[in-house]
Write a protein that holds these residues in place. Structure first.
Motif, mmCIF file in Angstrom:
data_model
loop_
_atom_site.group_PDB
_atom_site.id
_atom_site.type_symbol
_atom_site.label_atom_id
_atom_site.label_comp_id
_atom_site.label_asym_id
_atom_site.label_seq_id
_atom_site.Cartn_x
_atom_site.Cartn_y
_atom_site.Cartn_z
ATOM 1 N N VAL A 1 -15.943 -0.195 -2.952
ATOM 2 C CA VAL A 1 -15.988 -1.660 -3.013
ATOM 3 C C VAL A 1 -16.884 -2.194 -1.899
ATOM 4 O O VAL A 1 -17.126 -1.513 -0.891
ATOM 5 N N GLN A 2 -17.342 -3.423 -2.088
ATOM 6 C CA GLN A 2 -18.072 -4.135 -1.045
ATOM 7 C C GLN A 2 -17.241 -5.273 -0.461
ATOM 8 O O GLN A 2 -17.747 -6.121 0.280
ATOM 9 N N SER A 3 -15.960 -5.281 -0.744
ATOM 10 C CA SER A 3 -15.071 -6.309 -0.215
ATOM 11 C C SER A 3 -14.933 -6.158 1.292
ATOM 12 O O SER A 3 -14.927 -5.037 1.823
ATOM 13 N N ASN A 4 -14.813 -7.281 1.987
ATOM 14 C CA ASN A 4 -14.544 -7.224 3.416
ATOM 15 C C ASN A 4 -13.158 -6.640 3.652
ATOM 16 O O ASN A 4 -12.177 -7.089 3.053
ATOM 17 N N HIS B 1 -10.249 -8.173 1.359
ATOM 18 C CA HIS B 1 -10.484 -9.254 0.419
ATOM 19 C C HIS B 1 -10.487 -8.725 -1.017
ATOM 20 O O HIS B 1 -10.567 -7.526 -1.249
ATOM 21 N N ASP B 2 -10.402 -9.669 -1.967
ATOM 22 C CA ASP B 2 -10.246 -9.326 -3.381
ATOM 23 C C ASP B 2 -8.933 -8.587 -3.627
ATOM 24 O O ASP B 2 -8.820 -7.829 -4.587
ATOM 25 N N ALA B 3 -7.942 -8.831 -2.750
ATOM 26 C CA ALA B 3 -6.653 -8.135 -2.864
ATOM 27 C C ALA B 3 -6.871 -6.638 -3.039
ATOM 28 O O ALA B 3 -6.270 -5.987 -3.895
ATOM 29 N N GLN C 1 -6.761 1.751 -5.280
ATOM 30 C CA GLN C 1 -5.408 1.728 -5.833
ATOM 31 C C GLN C 1 -5.068 0.356 -6.411
ATOM 32 O O GLN C 1 -4.276 0.256 -7.351
ATOM 33 N N TYR C 2 -5.658 -0.675 -5.831
ATOM 34 C CA TYR C 2 -5.363 -2.037 -6.286
ATOM 35 C C TYR C 2 -6.590 -2.893 -6.004
ATOM 36 O O TYR C 2 -7.173 -2.810 -4.915
ATOM 37 N N PHE C 3 -6.983 -3.709 -6.977
ATOM 38 C CA PHE C 3 -8.167 -4.552 -6.829
ATOM 39 C C PHE C 3 -8.003 -5.737 -7.752
ATOM 40 O O PHE C 3 -7.950 -5.568 -8.974
ATOM 41 N N ALA C 4 -7.849 -6.941 -7.189
ATOM 42 C CA ALA C 4 -7.550 -8.120 -8.009
ATOM 43 C C ALA C 4 -8.325 -9.326 -7.487
ATOM 44 O O ALA C 4 -7.759 -10.250 -6.909
ATOM 45 N N PRO C 5 -9.656 -9.325 -7.675
ATOM 46 C CA PRO C 5 -10.443 -10.463 -7.191
ATOM 47 C C PRO C 5 -10.048 -11.777 -7.833
ATOM 48 O O PRO C 5 -10.276 -12.841 -7.245
ATOM 49 N N GLU C 6 -9.441 -11.720 -9.015
ATOM 50 C CA GLU C 6 -9.035 -12.950 -9.677
ATOM 51 C C GLU C 6 -7.948 -13.702 -8.899
ATOM 52 O O GLU C 6 -7.772 -14.910 -9.079
ATOM 53 N N LYS C 7 -7.240 -13.002 -8.023
ATOM 54 C CA LYS C 7 -6.235 -13.672 -7.196
ATOM 55 C C LYS C 7 -6.870 -14.564 -6.142
ATOM 56 O O LYS C 7 -6.231 -15.487 -5.626
ATOM 57 N N ALA D 1 5.275 8.660 2.959
ATOM 58 C CA ALA D 1 4.130 8.819 2.066
ATOM 59 C C ALA D 1 4.295 8.099 0.734
ATOM 60 O O ALA D 1 3.310 7.902 0.013
ATOM 61 N N GLN D 2 5.507 7.684 0.384
ATOM 62 C CA GLN D 2 5.754 7.049 -0.902
ATOM 63 C C GLN D 2 5.969 5.540 -0.803
ATOM 64 O O GLN D 2 5.623 4.812 -1.731
ATOM 65 N N HIS D 3 6.533 5.063 0.285
ATOM 66 C CA HIS D 3 6.994 3.682 0.362
ATOM 67 C C HIS D 3 6.113 2.861 1.294
ATOM 68 O O HIS D 3 6.025 3.145 2.497
ATOM 69 N N GLY D 4 5.454 1.855 0.704
ATOM 70 C CA GLY D 4 4.558 1.038 1.492
ATOM 71 C C GLY D 4 4.601 -0.418 1.085
ATOM 72 O O GLY D 4 5.050 -0.771 -0.022
ATOM 73 N N VAL D 5 4.129 -1.291 2.001
ATOM 74 C CA VAL D 5 4.001 -2.712 1.716
ATOM 75 C C VAL D 5 2.632 -3.173 2.208
ATOM 76 O O VAL D 5 2.085 -2.626 3.176
ATOM 77 N N ALA D 6 2.089 -4.169 1.512
ATOM 78 C CA ALA D 6 0.832 -4.795 1.914
ATOM 79 C C ALA D 6 1.039 -6.300 1.857
ATOM 80 O O ALA D 6 1.698 -6.812 0.941
ATOM 81 N N VAL D 7 0.476 -7.018 2.830
ATOM 82 C CA VAL D 7 0.698 -8.459 2.920
ATOM 83 C C VAL D 7 -0.624 -9.180 3.127
ATOM 84 O O VAL D 7 -1.611 -8.594 3.575
#
Length: 345
Positions: free
Chosen positions: A80-83, A100-102, A117-123, A135-141
């Protein structure tokens, strides 16, 4: 509540706004980051030490760099080129970066190559931080209370709305909308929460700090939260535990605070700098560092009671840093900067 997405608000005043433009929302397929010979001199936003063996940094335009000696740097292959705003490793090989771009990226080869793993520029919302308890349980904010959780190492990320993090006034407002205007309830629930700027894991307790003095903590790995009483009405950008076991929060306009009772009460630290503080960190010797805009670099060797000003003459915003083998390594709006600790005595 602000009506536009911001990241480290005051840093926008120090760096050209064009450096932070997110990809247009209708662009679905990302482009890979360009290999740039001067990537080490561009805006970089976070740095981690991977088990004291490797440094990994992230920054604008999808730049990720790694080094095993803090001298020579290799640019990673990034799709990606997202910041990018933050990076985290759970072991010597597996790590995640967000931006950026979630965007959520993962590496399984110590940062050399990354996949989405996740990319949602529409958000049209950036993610600001990520943490894995294992290794399995994570959160992103991120912005406007964006909160994602995974229970399978990031193969699937699910959004979560934590109503307990709303102010009492906003919670009452949403409760009323839920019964009278379900469509507005959905849109408002995605905008009322403050920006979540940073996660901090303190043993079994996970903290979030954010916009408008927001602080919350969780004792169950982020499944549920307790919002703490506000002690400052400006944004907070970092929270750490000092070597002397106090909590230290730092944020806008040179504001920093200490708590000796797990966040129940806070006392402001008197500082010589008024520039926004972007990050706080400590080293094995017990020194505590505050870094921020306008080249701000403050160091305390007495448990964050008093700080000495070592701000850099170039005035470049410092976004984060760490101590690595007798060097202070900083990521800044002008790239990677190294300072021998002997120069800071």
């Amino acid at each position: 509540m602000y009506k536009k997405i911001i990241w480290l608000a005051a840093l926008y005043t120090a760096v050209s706004a064009t450096s932070f433009l997110a990809r247009a929302a209708d662009s679905v397929q990302p482009d890979a980051a360009y290999q740039m010979p001067l990537a080490t001199e561009a805006l970089l936003t976070d740095i981690v030490s991977v088990q004291q063996q490797r440094l990994v940094v992230v920054g604008e335009r999808g730049h990720i760099l790694f080094s095993d000696d803090a001298t020579s740097w290799t640019q990673a292959q990034v799709p990606v080129q997202s910041n990018l705003t933050s990076v985290f490793f759970i072991d010597k090989n597996r790590g995640w970066a967000v931006g950026h771009d979630a965007t959520i990226l993962m590496t399984e080869d110590a940062g050399a190559t990354w996949h989405i793993q996740y990319f949602a520029p529409e958000k049209d919302k950036p993610l600001f931080d990520i943490y894995f308890s294992d290794a399995q349980h994570g959160v992103a904010v991120g912005a406007y209370g964006m909160f994602l959780r995974t229970n399978d190492g990031g193969k699937n990320w699910q959004p979560h709305f934590h109503a307990e993090l709303l102010s009492d006034e906003d919670r009452e407002y949403l409760d009323e909308l839920k019964d009278t205007d379900p469509d507005s309830y959905q849109s408002e629930s995605e905008a009322l929460l403050p920006h979540f700027n940073r996660l901090f894991a303190d043993g079994n307790v996970l903290y979030i700090v954010g916009e408008a003095g927001f602080v919350a903590k969780s004792s169950d790995k982020g499944a549920s939260w307790q919002r703490l009483d506000a002690f400052y009405n400006g944004s907070l950008f970092d929270l750490i535990r000092t070597p002397q076991m106090s909590l230290l929060a730092a944020g806008l306009r040179g504001h920093a605070f200490l708590s000796n009772d797990q966040g129940d009460s806070w006392q402001q630290i008197a500082l010589s700098e008024t520039a926004t503080l972007n990050s706080a960190f400590a080293d094995p010797s017990g020194a505590v560092y505050l870094v921020g805009n306008a080249g701000s670099l403050l160091i305390s060797r007495d448990g964050a009671a008093d700080f000495t000003d070592y701000s850099r003459a170039d005035g470049k915003a410092i976004v984060n840093g760490l101590v690595w083998r007798e060097q202070l390594i900083l990521v800044t709006e002008a790239g990677i900067k190294s300072i021998n600790l002997s120069e800071l005595k």
